[in-house]
Design a protein around this motif. Structure first.
Motif, mmCIF file in Angstrom:
data_model
loop_
_atom_site.group_PDB
_atom_site.id
_atom_site.type_symbol
_atom_site.label_atom_id
_atom_site.label_comp_id
_atom_site.label_asym_id
_atom_site.label_seq_id
_atom_site.Cartn_x
_atom_site.Cartn_y
_atom_site.Cartn_z
ATOM 1 N N LEU A 271 -12.758 34.847 91.729
ATOM 2 C CA LEU A 271 -12.866 36.301 91.580
ATOM 3 C C LEU A 271 -13.005 35.871 89.644
ATOM 4 O O LEU A 271 -13.997 36.654 89.288
ATOM 5 C CB LEU A 271 -12.281 37.689 92.339
ATOM 6 N N GLU A 272 -11.567 35.722 89.040
ATOM 7 C CA GLU A 272 -12.099 35.025 87.631
ATOM 8 C C GLU A 272 -13.194 35.067 87.313
ATOM 9 O O GLU A 272 -13.576 35.347 86.400
ATOM 10 C CB GLU A 272 -10.923 34.419 87.404
ATOM 11 N N THR A 273 -13.350 33.904 87.868
ATOM 12 C CA THR A 273 -15.021 33.313 87.374
ATOM 13 C C THR A 273 -16.028 33.440 87.501
ATOM 14 O O THR A 273 -16.674 33.806 85.875
ATOM 15 C CB THR A 273 -14.738 31.807 88.750
ATOM 16 N N LEU B 50 -22.158 37.514 94.589
ATOM 17 C CA LEU B 50 -20.797 36.937 95.352
ATOM 18 C C LEU B 50 -21.630 36.508 96.881
ATOM 19 O O LEU B 50 -21.336 36.447 97.834
ATOM 20 C CB LEU B 50 -19.383 37.472 95.850
ATOM 21 N N GLY B 51 -22.746 37.568 97.029
ATOM 22 C CA GLY B 51 -23.849 37.534 98.448
ATOM 23 C C GLY B 51 -23.457 38.120 99.639
ATOM 24 O O GLY B 51 -23.142 38.282 100.586
ATOM 25 N N ASP C 256 -20.276 29.228 95.726
ATOM 26 C CA ASP C 256 -21.249 30.312 96.101
ATOM 27 C C ASP C 256 -21.132 30.516 94.876
ATOM 28 O O ASP C 256 -22.494 30.945 93.565
ATOM 29 C CB ASP C 256 -20.934 30.942 96.736
ATOM 30 N N VAL C 257 -20.068 31.189 94.040
ATOM 31 C CA VAL C 257 -19.386 31.200 92.266
ATOM 32 C C VAL C 257 -19.878 30.354 91.730
ATOM 33 O O VAL C 257 -21.079 30.835 90.809
ATOM 34 C CB VAL C 257 -18.450 32.057 92.843
ATOM 35 N N THR D 178 -28.678 32.654 91.116
ATOM 36 C CA THR D 178 -28.545 33.230 92.085
ATOM 37 C C THR D 178 -29.672 34.121 93.083
ATOM 38 O O THR D 178 -28.731 34.082 94.397
ATOM 39 C CB THR D 178 -28.313 35.124 91.298
ATOM 40 N N SER D 179 -31.026 34.175 92.450
ATOM 41 C CA SER D 179 -31.576 34.608 93.328
ATOM 42 C C SER D 179 -32.244 33.779 94.685
ATOM 43 O O SER D 179 -32.575 33.547 96.008
ATOM 44 C CB SER D 179 -33.526 35.134 92.718
#
Lengths: 203, 203
Positions: free
Chosen positions: A8-10, A34-35, A108-109, B154-155
């Motif tokens: 979350l921080e990143t 984050l999707g 993901d991030v 992201t997309s």
DNA sequence: GTTAGCATGTAAGGAGTTACATGATTTT
DNA sequence: AAAATCATGTAACTCCTTACATGCTAAC
């Protein structure tokens, strides 16, 4: 101390690197980034922002009311921006490519922030993720034909899960190809006479 | 009280409905059933077993050493089996089909236990899950072309995520078809002269 | 005037993990 | 003799959510 999630921080630092934002707006963008299908709660977000501010990585300044020509005054909000320390910290994070970068919780991030990551690190993360997934596939396959056969529905669930993983591997393959091309284009642009010699193929 | 996860509890009860098991073995089967890539920890499993036993849904009996003719004596283990209350409780759980059954956290376990679930409930859960996913797709699509365009990576992440969801919807479609055929076969077997009248088509 | 959206925050609790603690048995 | 696997358990901690608390502004 240090109870906040690195993921979350990143994500927060990554978004703030783009432009300063206040918590409420940040949450909306975080949900896209984050999707995640369930929205991040304020109960997670605000304490995390405070923690980052306390560590001097971000800094918040209250913007009580917008200038009179703006239509919407709203409640006063706290707009956060990255400090110099925060920028440095984020760059350090984004240049690492260990397992922490390609495991489920973080991939993901890290991927969403590839725009702030250099080509070499991008490739390493994609390849790490790929081998992590193929490792899983092998494990699942040997356990499935090794041990006793499963219930009809359980095995269908398993089959579908593996199919999704296989599909993700192919997705990664196409991304890896693209990134390698980018790397090649970069190095060719740097020294035009010599052909790229450090482009290794795998498997 | 009641601090244990309903998902884990259901999974345990479902496995014990098949055959009595001790914790260590249970965990291995749980890992297959849950399809989770990280193994369930003992720190979750054993307290959950104790809680179920305290509530009278399962009962454990120590089997200190296997009879002398068995090769492996091992440490004494606690073999758990379902009580009458436990069977009833499980049947109640498996006959419900509300959102709790088709949300992300529970769907996999409920699906894996379809072998203990009746056709009607199976169809309801599959349809509920399907509409949950299509709802998500619509939300994601309208937010993607409505708001400002995203970063390239992201997309791409978003696109890939949606593709996986679309694929899951098609998977559900094929499962729903199969289950409807089963229901039809059942009702045709019950009263052979009348054609099935309660088979409704959707959208 | 009331609902919906904007905006920030805290306290309690839920669902897990990791690390620790113990000990028997089997394989290398 | 060491390492792996079998077997059970507890305490502390992590990371998140829900529910609560507050209050302003815009739209219906």
């Amino acid at each position: 101390m240090r109870s906040r999630s690195a993921t979350l921080e990143t994500a927060i630092l990554g978004l703030l690197a783009d432009s300063p934002l206040h918590g409420y707006e940040l949450r909306k963008r975080l949900n896209l980034l984050l999707g995640s299908f369930r929205a991040l709660s304020y109960g997670s977000l605000y304490p995390c922002l405070r923690s980052l501010a306390a560590r001097g990585l971000i800094e918040g300044q209250e913007s009580p009311k917008l200038p009179p020509h703006a239509l919407r005054a709203k409640r006063s909000r706290i707009v956060y921006h990255l400090t110099a320390d925060g920028k440095e910290y984020l760059q350090d994070e984004l240049s690492t490519s260990g397992p922490a970068a390609w495991e489920d919780e973080n991939f993901d991030v890290r991927f969403a922030l590839f725009g702030l990551t250099d080509v070499e690190t991008r490739i390493q993360i994609l390849e790490g993720r790929r081998s992590r997934l193929t490792e899983r596939l092998e494990l699942a396959r040997e356990s499935s034909h090794g041990s006793r056969r499963l219930d009809e529905y359980t095995s269908e669930l398993q089959r579908h899960g593996l199919e999704q993983v296989e599909r993700e591997v192919r997705w990664l393959d196409s991304l890896i190809t693209i990134e390698r091309d980018r790397r090649r284009a970069r190095s060719t642009a740097r020294d035009e006479d010599r052909p790229g010699t450090d482009v290794k193929e795998q498997g």
